[in-house]
Design an enzyme around this catalytic site. Structure first.
Site, PDB file in Angstrom:
ATOM      1  N   LYS A  87      62.031  52.714  42.011  1.00  0.00           N
ATOM      2  CA  LYS A  87      62.717  53.752  41.243  1.00  0.00           C
ATOM      3  C   LYS A  87      64.146  53.988  41.705  1.00  0.00           C
ATOM      4  O   LYS A  87      64.971  54.521  40.957  1.00  0.00           O
ATOM      5  CB  LYS A  87      61.934  55.065  41.342  1.00  0.00           C
ATOM      6  CG  LYS A  87      60.584  55.067  40.649  1.00  0.00           C
ATOM      7  CD  LYS A  87      60.710  55.214  39.150  1.00  0.00           C
ATOM      8  CE  LYS A  87      59.365  55.426  38.478  1.00  0.00           C
ATOM      9  NZ  LYS A  87      59.474  55.645  37.038  1.00  0.00           N
ATOM     10  N   ASP A 131      56.202  62.149  39.209  1.00  0.00           N
ATOM     11  CA  ASP A 131      54.960  61.978  39.963  1.00  0.00           C
ATOM     12  C   ASP A 131      55.265  61.666  41.421  1.00  0.00           C
ATOM     13  O   ASP A 131      54.359  61.581  42.242  1.00  0.00           O
ATOM     14  CB  ASP A 131      54.138  60.823  39.377  1.00  0.00           C
ATOM     15  CG  ASP A 131      53.453  61.206  38.070  1.00  0.00           C
ATOM     16  OD1 ASP A 131      52.870  62.287  38.018  1.00  0.00           O
ATOM     17  OD2 ASP A 131      53.518  60.420  37.112  1.00  0.00           O
TER      18      ASP A 131
END
Length: 406
Positions: A87, A131
């Site tokens: 990410k 998340d």
């Protein structure tokens, strides 16, 4: 794991009836999702950041032989910028693009990192729901480029992941519901406070920043194509999905780079958060409701990103679901190493694609449906390492550092 004995893995598979013909162009099939210029700009920027290093592409020849497959290549994102997950190349890049758009002119990443515009960036706030890994990337990017970050997490996010994000100076907000509720809370607060949402999912009127996120992910595929041995043409990519940004970026990149020769994309999800599988089954974006209480918390998303879905609906060869047990078994398989395979630390959400591959390869019907055989050459994106070391040790039975030391 002294004996490699897979548990009963009740995977469910649906072959995509909307898959585009090999000769159709990406722009014709899924216009405006990703493009070559976007991938190129992102890669040029990210490769110039301090601390950039390509992550390893590991060959799992022992596991491939055990599964009666040709080759398995595992892109190990556990070392990406020290954040432990892929990410970093998406969320932080989108933060940079937002600040460049906000400040105007010819503001560079180097200028921002050096603090040249800190008197202006300190009053800019970015926010996101997460998340875990995406929020950490946004928080890291905000600190790197000099702005403020507010990160929304839901009740299923572990305390370890919350602390890891907060370590980058983010203001943390926990929502007592699931991921999709945290997305809505984040968007509402951003509207009220004048903040900028840096999300990896899209909605009506919100597309450009998630496109930046997806273009940032293309750095991984740049590296993969450089790292593959000569004449090793991939036949399959097994890749996990949350809202869909990662598989859409990978599928779009390969479509642009390899066109009709691109490999088959198999999208893998937890059976408790299977919005892509259900969307394919229904023939339209379909939400999954409830607690979404999968162990693979980084994939616990109940709604597809509409923009990513327009591409995945045309580019994915198949969609499949796996139980949580499959992820744990994949983590242990990586940690143990089959034969002479390297011992790899893979987090529970990061091994989703590998869990799907193992489940499919040991099942005769699934193997046939996905066209897997002894000539298949498969890419797995290991999208995270032990981003929650305590949970990793509980699941694998060894600490991450013990696995790497072995």
């Amino acid at each position: 794991m002294t004996e490699w004995k897979p548990p009963r893995l009740a995977a469910h598979i649906i072959i995509n009836r909307h898959l585009s013909p090999a000769e159709e162009s990406l722009e014709s099939a899924a216009p405006g999702v990703v493009d070559a210029d976007g991938f190129h700009r992102a890669a040029t920027e990210i490769k110039a950041w301090p601390g950039y290093q390509p992550t390893a592409l590991r060959q799992l020849d022992g596991l491939a032989a055990r599964l009666k497959l040709g080759r398995i290549f595992y892109k190990d994102e556990s070392t990406r910028f020290g954040l432990g997950a892929f990410k970093a190349v998406g969320g932080a890049y989108a933060v940079l693009r937002h600040l460049q758009d906000k400040l105007g002119g010819s503001v560079t990443a180097s200028d921002l990192i050096a603090g040249k515009y800190r008197d202006r960036t300190k009053d800019i706030t970015v926010c996101t729901a997460t998340d875990g890994n995406h929020g950490k990337s946004v928080a890291w990017g905000a600190r790197l480029f000099g702005c403020r970050a507010v990160i929304y997490i839901h009740q299923g996010v572990s305390v370890g992941r919350e602390q890891a994000i907060a370590a980058y100076g983010a203001d943390m907000r926990r929502i007592p519901d699931n991921y999709d509720a945290s997305v809505r809370a984040c968007a509402a607060d951003a509207e009220r406070n004048g903040w900028q949402v840096i999300s990896d999912t899209t909605w009506d009127g919100y597309r450009e920043i998630p496109r930046h996120v997806m273009h940032g992910y293309g750095v991984m595929m740049d590296e993969v194509l450089e790292q593959l041995p000569p004449r090793e043409d991939l036949t399959h990519v097994f890749i996990q999905a949350g809202v869909g940004g990662l598989p859409a970026a990978v599928a779009g990149y390969l479509w642009l780079e390899q066109d009709a020769l691109r490999p088959k994309i198999v999208v893998v999800e937890p059976e408790k958060a299977d919005c892509h599988y259900q969307s394919s089954k229904a023939g339209k974006p379909t939400a999954v409701t409830g607690k979404l209480d999968t162990l693979m918390a980084g994939l616990a998303c109940g709604e597809v990103s509409p923009l990513a879905w327009t591409l995945l609906d045309k580019a994915s060869f198949a969609f499949m679901t796996v139980p949580d047990d499959a992820a744990v078994f994949a983590m242990k398989t990586l940690a143990e190493g089959i034969g002479n395979d390297p011992k790899v630390v893979g987090g529970e959400a990061g091994v989703g694609g590998l869990a799907g591959l193992i489940a499919a390869a040991i099942d005769a019907e699934a193997r046939k449906a996905l066209l897997l055989d002894e000539h298949s050459k498969i890419l797995i994106i290991g999208s995270e390492g032990a981003t929650d070391p305590v949970l990793y040790a509980q699941l694998v039975g060894r600490k991450p550092e013990e696995v790497l030391a072995a």
